[in-house]
Design a protein around this motif. Structure first.
Motif, PDB file in Angstrom:
ATOM      1  N   UNK A   1      44.504 150.864  60.133  1.00  0.00           N
ATOM      2  CA  UNK A   1      45.235 150.061  59.148  1.00  0.00           C
ATOM      3  C   UNK A   1      44.637 148.665  59.016  1.00  0.00           C
ATOM      4  N   UNK A   2      44.226 148.083  60.143  1.00  0.00           N
ATOM      5  CA  UNK A   2      43.598 146.766  60.103  1.00  0.00           C
ATOM      6  C   UNK A   2      42.321 146.772  59.285  1.00  0.00           C
TER       7      UNK A   2
ATOM      8  N   UNK B   1      58.943 150.585  53.889  1.00  0.00           N
ATOM      9  CA  UNK B   1      58.616 151.820  54.596  1.00  0.00           C
ATOM     10  C   UNK B   1      57.569 151.597  55.669  1.00  0.00           C
ATOM     11  N   UNK B   2      56.566 150.744  55.365  1.00  0.00           N
ATOM     12  CA  UNK B   2      55.498 150.448  56.328  1.00  0.00           C
ATOM     13  C   UNK B   2      56.035 149.695  57.541  1.00  0.00           C
ATOM     14  N   UNK B   3      56.922 148.725  57.311  1.00  0.00           N
ATOM     15  CA  UNK B   3      57.486 147.940  58.415  1.00  0.00           C
ATOM     16  C   UNK B   3      58.351 148.818  59.315  1.00  0.00           C
ATOM     17  N   UNK B   4      59.181 149.659  58.702  1.00  0.00           N
ATOM     18  CA  UNK B   4      60.015 150.569  59.499  1.00  0.00           C
ATOM     19  C   UNK B   4      59.135 151.479  60.352  1.00  0.00           C
ATOM     20  N   UNK B   5      58.068 152.006  59.751  1.00  0.00           N
ATOM     21  CA  UNK B   5      57.168 152.907  60.476  1.00  0.00           C
ATOM     22  C   UNK B   5      56.493 152.218  61.651  1.00  0.00           C
ATOM     23  N   UNK B   6      56.088 150.958  61.467  1.00  0.00           N
ATOM     24  CA  UNK B   6      55.391 150.252  62.542  1.00  0.00           C
ATOM     25  C   UNK B   6      56.279 150.072  63.769  1.00  0.00           C
ATOM     26  N   UNK B   7      57.571 149.893  63.550  1.00  0.00           N
ATOM     27  CA  UNK B   7      58.469 149.739  64.692  1.00  0.00           C
ATOM     28  C   UNK B   7      58.899 151.083  65.265  1.00  0.00           C
ATOM     29  N   UNK B   8      58.951 152.106  64.420  1.00  0.00           N
ATOM     30  CA  UNK B   8      59.197 153.458  64.932  1.00  0.00           C
ATOM     31  C   UNK B   8      58.046 153.867  65.842  1.00  0.00           C
ATOM     32  N   UNK B   9      56.820 153.495  65.441  1.00  0.00           N
ATOM     33  CA  UNK B   9      55.636 153.857  66.224  1.00  0.00           C
ATOM     34  C   UNK B   9      55.691 153.313  67.645  1.00  0.00           C
TER      35      UNK B   9
ATOM     36  N   UNK C   1      52.448 146.536  63.606  1.00  0.00           N
ATOM     37  CA  UNK C   1      51.849 147.198  64.766  1.00  0.00           C
ATOM     38  C   UNK C   1      51.306 146.192  65.783  1.00  0.00           C
ATOM     39  N   UNK C   2      50.955 144.992  65.321  1.00  0.00           N
ATOM     40  CA  UNK C   2      50.588 143.929  66.267  1.00  0.00           C
ATOM     41  C   UNK C   2      51.816 143.568  67.106  1.00  0.00           C
ATOM     42  N   UNK C   3      52.946 143.381  66.427  1.00  0.00           N
ATOM     43  CA  UNK C   3      54.185 143.026  67.133  1.00  0.00           C
ATOM     44  C   UNK C   3      54.649 144.171  68.024  1.00  0.00           C
TER      45      UNK C   3
ATOM     46  N   UNK D   1      42.362 143.611  72.299  1.00  0.00           N
ATOM     47  CA  UNK D   1      43.456 144.198  71.537  1.00  0.00           C
ATOM     48  C   UNK D   1      44.483 143.128  71.194  1.00  0.00           C
ATOM     49  N   UNK D   2      44.950 143.159  69.959  1.00  0.00           N
ATOM     50  CA  UNK D   2      46.026 142.292  69.505  1.00  0.00           C
ATOM     51  C   UNK D   2      47.172 143.226  69.145  1.00  0.00           C
ATOM     52  N   UNK D   3      48.125 143.367  70.056  1.00  0.00           N
ATOM     53  CA  UNK D   3      49.078 144.445  69.904  1.00  0.00           C
ATOM     54  C   UNK D   3      48.308 145.755  69.962  1.00  0.00           C
ATOM     55  N   UNK D   4      48.651 146.688  69.091  1.00  0.00           N
ATOM     56  CA  UNK D   4      47.954 147.972  69.088  1.00  0.00           C
ATOM     57  C   UNK D   4      46.616 147.921  68.353  1.00  0.00           C
TER      58      UNK D   4
END
Length: 276
Positions: free
Chosen positions: A66-67, A101-109, A206-208, A220-223
């Motif tokens: 994603x990055x 949707x992207x933000x929700x997914x990043x925290x679900x991950x 995903x960083x957070x 690594x910066x977060x994931x």
């Protein structure tokens, strides 16, 4: 002694990331699809061989992909917009649903295992593969893209599943727009904008989500692995044109079938590692 081991580790990691970028760039050039769909499984394979902890390999692959999508999507969007090919009205209507949707997914991950992420990737890759293998240009659901709430729900689902897979949403958006009668060139151009709406919030999320994870490799910066982003982008730029030359020597339908088979193979491999 420790210092030399660290340098050896980093050089090996750099070589691993560069190799994965070369393979992904070539395949992305061959298939004419954004690199995420090929970069994630390629990164995962190389990181696994390299010995990165299995619990975070999939998270790193998805986040790093994603990055990488961020700058490539911005560059592509600017070029397509200059040609007037982008459906700006559709993008504006997705400014909230797709990033949400992207933000929700990043925290679900952050709360799912690497095995579960592989399962999600395998399932969605299977659906896309079926679409590629059996695609017909005559397939239509309607002649107009639906309004809200259907449009917003579709945008949120696109942002969610694209982030969970580490892709820019190109294949999903192309399918969505063409099923509602939009020309493929407009769909491809608009997908570059969708990639921005997905990749920027997904990357930040995903960083957070991965902050403080103890099993992450250096840089690594977060994931997200910054070394991977820095190495893969230029390598893919060099490798992709080679794949493009191969692509231009093959008919469009052959490329669709090859990409479908590639995704089927990835899906089967991930499924086998889960249940085999």
């Amino acid at each position: 002694m420790t210092e030399s081991i660290d340098w050896g580790y980093m050089l090996a990691l750099a070589a691993t990331l560069a190799a994965s970028g070369a393979v992904a760039g070539f395949l992305a050039g061959v298939f004419g699809i954004g690199g995420g769909a090929v970069l994630v499984p390629t990164l995962y394979q190389f990181l696994t061989i390299f010995g990165v902890d299995p619990s975070v390999c999939m998270h790193i692959s998805i986040a790093t992909s994603l990055g990488i999508v961020v700058p490539t999507s911005i560059r592509s969007f600017m070029a397509h917009r200059a040609r007037g090919a982008v459906d700006i009205a559709l993008l504006r209507s997705w400014i909230i649903p797709v990033p949400a949707g992207a933000i929700i997914a990043s925290f679900v991950a952050a709360y799912v295992s690497g095995a579960e992420l592989k399962g999600i990737f395998a399932f969605v890759a299977l659906i896309i593969a079926i679409r590629m293998l059996f695609n017909r240009e005559s397939w239509r659901i309607g002649n107009e893209i639906p309004g809200n709430p259907v449009r917003a729900i579709c945008g949120a689902l696109m942002g969610f599943f694209s982030t969970m897979m580490g892709v820019g949403g190109g294949v999903m958006n192309n399918t969505f727009m063409t099923l509602f009668g939009r020309p493929i060139h407009q769909a491809v151009a608009t997908s570059s904008g969708v990639g921005i709406l997905i990749s920027i919030p997904g990357t930040i999320g995903l960083i957070i989500a991965g902050w403080g994870e103890p099993e992450l490799p250096p840089f690594s910066l977060g994931y997200i692995n910054l070394l991977g982003v820095a190495l893969v982008i230029p390598v893919t730029f060099f490798a992709a044109p080679v794949g493009v030359r191969v692509a231009h020597a093959l008919p469009k339908r052959v490329l669709e079938i090859c990409f479908g088979v590639f995704l089927l193979t990835v899906s089967a491999r991930f499924a086998w590692s889960l249940w085999g």
